[in-house]
Design a protein around this motif. Structure first.
Motif, PDB file in Angstrom:
ATOM      1  N   MET A  82       0.827  -1.205   0.000  1.00 54.09           N
ATOM      2  CA  MET A  82       0.000   0.000   0.000  1.00 54.09           C
ATOM      3  C   MET A  82       0.869   1.267   0.000  1.00 54.09           C
ATOM      4  SD  MET A  82      -3.000   1.001   2.685  1.00 54.09           S
ATOM      5  CE  MET A  82      -3.907   2.526   2.508  1.00 54.09           C
ATOM      6  N   GLU A  83       2.040   1.192   0.668  1.00 50.66           N
ATOM      7  CA  GLU A  83       2.906   2.359   0.766  1.00 50.66           C
ATOM      8  C   GLU A  83       3.452   2.811  -0.589  1.00 50.66           C
ATOM      9  OE1 GLU A  83       2.991  -0.223   2.615  1.00 50.66           O
ATOM     10  OE2 GLU A  83       2.993   0.317   4.744  1.00 50.66           O
ATOM     11  N   LEU A  84       3.407   1.913  -1.603  1.00 45.83           N
ATOM     12  CA  LEU A  84       3.943   2.247  -2.921  1.00 45.83           C
ATOM     13  C   LEU A  84       2.942   2.994  -3.786  1.00 45.83           C
ATOM     14  CD1 LEU A  84       5.825  -1.093  -3.739  1.00 45.83           C
ATOM     15  CD2 LEU A  84       6.761   1.031  -2.788  1.00 45.83           C
ATOM     16  N   LEU A  85       1.686   3.032  -3.369  1.00 45.90           N
ATOM     17  CA  LEU A  85       0.665   3.723  -4.146  1.00 45.90           C
ATOM     18  C   LEU A  85       0.835   5.238  -4.054  1.00 45.90           C
ATOM     19  CD1 LEU A  85      -2.491   1.628  -3.166  1.00 45.90           C
ATOM     20  CD2 LEU A  85      -1.106   1.422  -5.244  1.00 45.90           C
ATOM     21  N   ALA A  86       0.513   5.933  -5.144  1.00 40.07           N
ATOM     22  CA  ALA A  86       0.602   7.395  -5.174  1.00 40.07           C
ATOM     23  C   ALA A  86      -0.425   8.006  -4.230  1.00 40.07           C
ATOM     24  CB  ALA A  86       0.388   7.900  -6.598  1.00 40.07           C
ATOM     25  N   ASN A  87      -0.136   9.212  -3.752  1.00 44.77           N
ATOM     26  CA  ASN A  87      -1.055   9.892  -2.838  1.00 44.77           C
ATOM     27  C   ASN A  87      -2.439  10.077  -3.453  1.00 44.77           C
ATOM     28  OD1 ASN A  87       0.943  10.095  -0.941  1.00 44.77           O
ATOM     29  ND2 ASN A  87       1.412  12.250  -1.348  1.00 44.77           N
ATOM     30  N   GLU A  88      -2.482  10.426  -4.751  1.00 48.52           N
ATOM     31  CA  GLU A  88      -3.752  10.641  -5.423  1.00 48.52           C
ATOM     32  C   GLU A  88      -4.592   9.364  -5.447  1.00 48.52           C
ATOM     33  OE1 GLU A  88      -0.824  13.619  -6.577  1.00 48.52           O
ATOM     34  OE2 GLU A  88      -0.795  11.422  -6.616  1.00 48.52           O
ATOM     35  N   LEU A  89      -3.937   8.226  -5.646  1.00 51.01           N
ATOM     36  CA  LEU A  89      -4.647   6.955  -5.679  1.00 51.01           C
ATOM     37  C   LEU A  89      -5.154   6.573  -4.291  1.00 51.01           C
ATOM     38  CD1 LEU A  89      -5.604   4.594  -7.333  1.00 51.01           C
ATOM     39  CD2 LEU A  89      -3.374   3.501  -7.039  1.00 51.01           C
ATOM     40  N   LEU A  90      -4.374   6.835  -3.264  1.00 54.27           N
ATOM     41  CA  LEU A  90      -4.806   6.556  -1.894  1.00 54.27           C
ATOM     42  C   LEU A  90      -6.019   7.406  -1.524  1.00 54.27           C
ATOM     43  CD1 LEU A  90      -1.395   6.223   0.013  1.00 54.27           C
ATOM     44  CD2 LEU A  90      -3.069   4.412  -0.415  1.00 54.27           C
ATOM     45  N   ARG A 104       3.094   9.844   6.671  1.00 54.76           N
ATOM     46  CA  ARG A 104       2.491  10.053   5.356  1.00 54.76           C
ATOM     47  C   ARG A 104       0.989   9.783   5.384  1.00 54.76           C
ATOM     48  NH1 ARG A 104       2.653   6.049   0.305  1.00 54.76           N
ATOM     49  NH2 ARG A 104       1.702   7.392  -1.276  1.00 54.76           N
ATOM     50  N   LEU A 105       0.579   8.657   5.966  1.00 53.29           N
ATOM     51  CA  LEU A 105      -0.845   8.335   6.046  1.00 53.29           C
ATOM     52  C   LEU A 105      -1.589   9.344   6.910  1.00 53.29           C
ATOM     53  CD1 LEU A 105      -0.878   4.431   6.274  1.00 53.29           C
ATOM     54  CD2 LEU A 105      -1.748   5.849   4.412  1.00 53.29           C
ATOM     55  N   ASN A 106      -0.954   9.781   7.987  1.00 47.96           N
ATOM     56  CA  ASN A 106      -1.590  10.800   8.832  1.00 47.96           C
ATOM     57  C   ASN A 106      -1.868  12.070   8.038  1.00 47.96           C
ATOM     58  OD1 ASN A 106      -1.590   9.156  11.039  1.00 47.96           O
ATOM     59  ND2 ASN A 106       0.028  10.225  12.148  1.00 47.96           N
ATOM     60  N   ASN A 107      -0.889  12.514   7.245  1.00 50.17           N
ATOM     61  CA  ASN A 107      -1.063  13.737   6.465  1.00 50.17           C
ATOM     62  C   ASN A 107      -2.161  13.574   5.408  1.00 50.17           C
ATOM     63  OD1 ASN A 107       0.885  15.203   7.853  1.00 50.17           O
ATOM     64  ND2 ASN A 107       2.545  14.513   6.503  1.00 50.17           N
ATOM     65  N   LEU A 108      -2.255  12.371   4.809  1.00 48.46           N
ATOM     66  CA  LEU A 108      -3.321  12.118   3.842  1.00 48.46           C
ATOM     67  C   LEU A 108      -4.681  12.117   4.524  1.00 48.46           C
ATOM     68  CD1 LEU A 108      -1.746   9.353   1.559  1.00 48.46           C
ATOM     69  CD2 LEU A 108      -2.237  11.729   0.962  1.00 48.46           C
ATOM     70  N   LEU A 109      -4.759  11.549   5.734  1.00 50.68           N
ATOM     71  CA  LEU A 109      -6.008  11.560   6.490  1.00 50.68           C
ATOM     72  C   LEU A 109      -6.419  12.992   6.820  1.00 50.68           C
ATOM     73  CD1 LEU A 109      -5.496   8.578   8.986  1.00 50.68           C
ATOM     74  CD2 LEU A 109      -7.167   8.701   7.129  1.00 50.68           C
ATOM     75  N   PHE A 110      -5.435  13.817   7.208  1.00 51.60           N
ATOM     76  CA  PHE A 110      -5.749  15.205   7.543  1.00 51.60           C
ATOM     77  C   PHE A 110      -6.248  15.962   6.308  1.00 51.60           C
ATOM     78  CE2 PHE A 110      -2.199  14.817  10.908  1.00 51.60           C
ATOM     79  CZ  PHE A 110      -3.060  14.142  11.751  1.00 51.60           C
ATOM     80  N   LEU A 111      -5.649  15.673   5.146  1.00 52.56           N
ATOM     81  CA  LEU A 111      -6.095  16.294   3.913  1.00 52.56           C
ATOM     82  C   LEU A 111      -7.515  15.858   3.572  1.00 52.56           C
ATOM     83  CD1 LEU A 111      -5.364  18.044   1.451  1.00 52.56           C
ATOM     84  CD2 LEU A 111      -4.470  15.977   0.352  1.00 52.56           C
ATOM     85  N   TYR A 112      -7.812  14.595   3.790  1.00 46.70           N
ATOM     86  CA  TYR A 112      -9.149  14.050   3.532  1.00 46.70           C
ATOM     87  C   TYR A 112     -10.194  14.693   4.448  1.00 46.70           C
ATOM     88  CZ  TYR A 112     -12.887  10.524   3.438  1.00 46.70           C
ATOM     89  OH  TYR A 112     -14.099   9.877   3.346  1.00 46.70           O
ATOM     90  N   LEU A 113      -9.835  14.882   5.716  1.00 48.05           N
ATOM     91  CA  LEU A 113     -10.777  15.440   6.686  1.00 48.05           C
ATOM     92  C   LEU A 113     -11.107  16.905   6.429  1.00 48.05           C
ATOM     93  CD1 LEU A 113      -9.540  13.836  10.033  1.00 48.05           C
ATOM     94  CD2 LEU A 113     -11.667  13.344   8.818  1.00 48.05           C
ATOM     95  N   ARG A 114     -10.313  17.576   5.626  1.00 47.50           N
ATOM     96  CA  ARG A 114     -10.604  18.982   5.316  1.00 47.50           C
ATOM     97  C   ARG A 114     -11.898  19.119   4.522  1.00 47.50           C
ATOM     98  NH1 ARG A 114      -6.704  22.825   6.230  1.00 47.50           N
ATOM     99  NH2 ARG A 114      -7.829  24.217   4.812  1.00 47.50           N
TER     100      ARG A 114
END
Length: 574
Positions: A3-11, A33-43
């Motif tokens: 999962m870590e190899l997937l691009a941020n956009e795909l995640l 990295r996952l935390n930052n993506l979660l924070f971006l999602y929660l916006r």
């Protein structure tokens, strides 16, 4: 592939298929990295806690939210049969949600609690109150209403308040310069209320409201209407009030209007649209009224239709109407097509005439999300080519025949369904396989309210529906049942049942229900042997049934009576 190899956009695309709570419980804290993506999602996504279990809610509040309070922008809390007092539980943790901009509260009953929350979060830009019933006297509701209007950054406000105590806008004295979107649902307001609302919300651009004009203001009303661009309006009886409103909304671009006992023919609408609503682009109309039995009904109907068949309506504006008529009492329903309202619920009619192109009829009701369908309306829908493909809430009368499948063509959006047992011309006709097929086709169905007799017929074979979690055999049936109800529910849902509402003969059945329904996390019931009475002057200490429940169930469970209806008892599994 890891999962870590997937691009941020795909995640982030994958996150769209999961619930925000599932994401937090599964991925928060694994790495930066996952935390930052979660924070971006929660916006851009609300943290919806309405269906969460008590255990997961406690874990969220104790182990996750304390570390992400500055990353939370929107949250939805609810006091329902799923979690007891979830709203007060959440705010008892004392979170400092400095960035919270959108707050949604469902089934909140305390004006004191609501006011305390509002004062603690002055940065709110959006406030939604759903299906709430404030229990205090008008002297306490007034400052609460003015507290909402005094929030310095509030832009959008949705008020769905039960009319136990009207949320009377005529009591407004606080002016909001930031508030531009207001929706007042589930209660009608007076002309005085409307005047106060306009006065205290001078920058109002979008309004949804139900007006019931009062005699004292209907004769002489004069007020400045703000530059509204979008109006959703329900109005009763007063032709003069409606005419005045429409002639003073020169900036209006979108209008959805439902009238009760007000008749505007096509020529009158053409005059208003040509001379006053020159910027209007979208019109959704639903008019209900009665034609006098002394008139020639057919002649009246054809005059009405022709008034909407003009070049102005069909060519210049491309606005089409449909007119349904019931001969028995002269009732007429006239509405624009495509149908522009989320709910369709009305008695069947004898005649239907339309100016809408027949080749487009299959998509004419695509906006309907809530549908009440009984035997008569099903027959009428079949005869007049009504089709619904985006239903989310369905109230259905059983039995029904094969024509049902031509009326509702898709079931993938259906989340809540209520099936009631009603009288049918052929009492021996019970096609239970139709109900089973309907439930199995509804792949997103979470909540089912059903008559106990229908449930007993369905339980002959296991149900193939993986999404269903909530079963209500209380609201559709007033009878009380014994120990046999457990085997029926097990046969119907197996271990899928997480939330159950039921009427029972004796409260001892509760212990068997909890033992045999292994995934049950919330139980609501009425008990025939319950002798508790709010009016007998007893205190909660004398509530023997509640005492026995709490004592025998142990610390992992909590039981309490409903705030509004004391004969209803809630049990939660922590």
């Amino acid at each position: 592939m890891k999962m870590e190899l997937l691009a941020n956009e795909l995640l982030l695309d994958i996150f769209e298929y999961l619930h925000p709570l599932e994401l937090l419980h599964s991925f928060y804290g694994l790495n930066i990295r996952l935390n930052n993506l979660l924070f971006l999602y929660l916006r851009s996504h609300s943290l919806d806690c309405r269906w969460i279990s008590q255990r997961s809610f406690t874990d969220l509040c104790q182990n996750i939210l304390p570390f992400i309070t500055d990353r939370l922008y929107s949250i939805h809390l609810s006091n329902t049969d799923v979690i007891p007092n979830q709203i007060s539980q959440f705010f008892s943790y004392g979170f400092h949600l400095h960035n919270i901009a959108s707050l949604s509260l469902s089934h909140i009953y305390s004006t004191k609690l609501l006011t305390r929350i509002l004062l603690a979060y002055p940065q709110l830009r959006s406030l939604h109150l759903h299906m709430s019933c404030l229990d205090d006297e008008i002297e306490k509701i007034t400052p609460c209403l003015n507290t909402i209007w005094s929030l310095p950054k509030l832009q959008s406000c949705y008020l769905d308040i039960e009319p136990k105590h009207s949320f009377d806008c005529s009591l407004l004295i606080q002016t909001s310069l930031t508030l531009h979107t207001v929706s007042i649902e589930n209660d009608s307001v007076s002309t005085a209320c409307l005047i106060a609302l306009f006065k205290c919300t001078p920058n109002l651009r979008t309004l949804s409201i139900n007006i019931q004009p009062t005699t004292d203001h209907d004769q002489d009303f004069s007020f400045t209407i703000p530059a509204l661009t979008t109006l959703k309006l329900k109005i009763q009886s007063s032709f003069r009030m409606l005419s005045y409103l429409l002639k003073n909304l020169s900036h209006l671009r979108e209008l959805s209007i439902e009238t009760d006992m007000i008749w505007f023919d096509g020529y009158q609408w053409e005059d208003i649209l040509t001379n006053y609503l020159k910027q209007l682009k979208t019109l959704h109309l639903l008019m209900f009224y009665r034609i006098s039995q002394e008139k020639d009904i057919v002649e009246e109907m054809f005059y009405l239709i022709e008034s909407y068949r003009t070049t102005f309506s069909t060519k210049e504006r491309q606005w089409f109407i449909r007119c349904d008529y019931r001969r028995e009492d002269g009732t007429v329903y006239l509405y624009t097509l495509p149908y522009g309202f989320p709910e369709f619920s009305r008695p069947s009619c004898d005649m239907s005439i339309t100016t809408y192109p027949t080749e487009n009829m299959s998509k004419a009701f695509a906006s309907v999300r809530t549908l009440s369908l009984d035997y008569d309306l099903l027959y009428f829908a079949t005869q007049t080519a009504l089709q619904f493909e985006n239903i989310q809430y369905l109230k259905l009368s059983y039995p029904f025949d094969d024509t049902f499948w031509s009326v509702i063509t898709k079931f993938h959006r259906l989340k809540t369904m209520e099936i009631a047992l009603n009288a049918y011309p052929n009492e021996n006709y019970r096609p239970i396989h139709h109900v089973r097929s309907l439930i199995e086709r509804s792949t997103s169905l979470r909540s089912l309210a059903i008559d106990y007799l229908i449930l007993s017929e369905l339980s002959s074979t296991p149900m193939q529906n993986c999404s269903l979690r909530r079963l209500d055999v209380m609201s559709c049936d007033g009878h009380f049942y014994g120990i046999e109800c457990i085997s029926l529910i097990q046969a119907f849902l197996g271990n899928q049942c997480e939330i159950l509402l039921i009427n029972i003969e004796n409260h001892t059945i509760i212990f068997d229900l909890i033992e045999k329904l292994s995934n049950l996390r919330a139980l609501t019931f009425q008990c025939q042997s319950d002798t508790w009475d709010d009016n007998n002057g007893s205190s909660m200490i004398d509530d023997e049934l509640l005492q026995d429940l709490n004592q025998r169930l142990g610390p992992k469970y909590s039981a309490m009576r409903d705030e509004d209806e004391s004969s209803i008892i809630h049990v939660w599994i922590c």
